[in-house]
Design a protein around this motif. Structure first.
Motif, mmCIF file in Angstrom:
data_model
loop_
_atom_site.group_PDB
_atom_site.id
_atom_site.type_symbol
_atom_site.label_atom_id
_atom_site.label_comp_id
_atom_site.label_asym_id
_atom_site.label_seq_id
_atom_site.Cartn_x
_atom_site.Cartn_y
_atom_site.Cartn_z
ATOM 1 N N LEU A 38 50.550 41.236 52.716
ATOM 2 C CA LEU A 38 50.765 42.390 50.561
ATOM 3 C C LEU A 38 51.393 43.370 50.413
ATOM 4 C CD1 LEU A 38 46.279 42.997 51.959
ATOM 5 C CD2 LEU A 38 47.622 41.390 49.406
ATOM 6 N N GLU B 50 41.883 40.627 51.807
ATOM 7 C CA GLU B 50 43.192 40.321 51.354
ATOM 8 C C GLU B 50 42.891 39.393 49.986
ATOM 9 O OE1 GLU B 50 45.985 38.254 54.879
ATOM 10 O OE2 GLU B 50 43.744 37.024 53.892
ATOM 11 N N ALA C 201 42.459 42.639 47.245
ATOM 12 C CA ALA C 201 43.787 43.424 47.827
ATOM 13 C C ALA C 201 44.674 43.204 46.499
ATOM 14 C CB ALA C 201 44.477 43.952 48.598
ATOM 15 N N THR C 202 44.849 41.712 46.466
ATOM 16 C CA THR C 202 45.457 40.652 45.474
ATOM 17 C C THR C 202 45.414 41.256 44.224
ATOM 18 O OG1 THR C 202 44.492 39.033 45.649
ATOM 19 C CG2 THR C 202 45.983 38.877 47.128
ATOM 20 N N LEU D 107 50.449 34.165 51.316
ATOM 21 C CA LEU D 107 50.187 35.316 51.896
ATOM 22 C C LEU D 107 50.161 35.560 53.363
ATOM 23 C CD1 LEU D 107 46.811 36.751 50.306
ATOM 24 C CD2 LEU D 107 48.821 37.623 49.647
#
Length: 140
Positions: A82, A109, A112-113, A74
């Motif tokens: 992202l 994060e 969001a993944t 990431l």
């Protein structure tokens, strides 16, 4: 460098047939090498392609045969992880398993993944933990 296995030994190659090509997007040379060695030890027939940044990854996705599995760090230089995940997901489709990893991801994060159809794992600290992760990816 020796990668150790537990006493159960490697899984049969047939269990790994779903994964033939892997794209690893990782800027750390050490992490990329350890991943490559782990895949080689556990499934020597799996082709591993390494991309060291987002641009290299997007080029690989446009020119190489489609991967069956993508591992994405990431936190890469030059591109938001992202944003890159969204581009990767657009190119590989929903049928390809994508796992994001980091040693310092923020809760936003991680959430969001999942929203982008990817799993998240923390980077393992030891070789044995890395082997367990790679083995689980090969079987899934």
């Amino acid at each position: 460098m020796v990668l150790k296995r537990d006493s159960t030994g490697p899984r049969p190659e047939a269990a790994r047939s779903a994964v033939r090509r892997v794209l690893v997007i990782e800027d750390s040379a050490q992490d990329a090498l350890l991943l490559e060695l782990a895949f080689e030890e556990l499934a020597p027939s799996v082709q591993v392609h390494l991309a060291h940044d987002g641009e290299e990854a997007l080029h690989a996705l446009g020119t190489l045969p489609a991967p069956d599995f993508v591992l994405l760090d990431l936190h890469l230089p030059g591109r938001d992880g992202l944003e890159l995940l969204g581009l990767v997901r657009d190119r590989v489709g929903e049928g390809v398993r994508v796992v994001c990893w980091s040693s310092r991801a923020q809760p936003r994060e991680v959430e969001a993944t999942s929203a982008l159809g990817a799993a998240y794992v923390e980077k393992p600290l030891g070789h044995d933990d890395l082997l367990v992760l790679v083995e689980s990816w090969l079987g899934g």
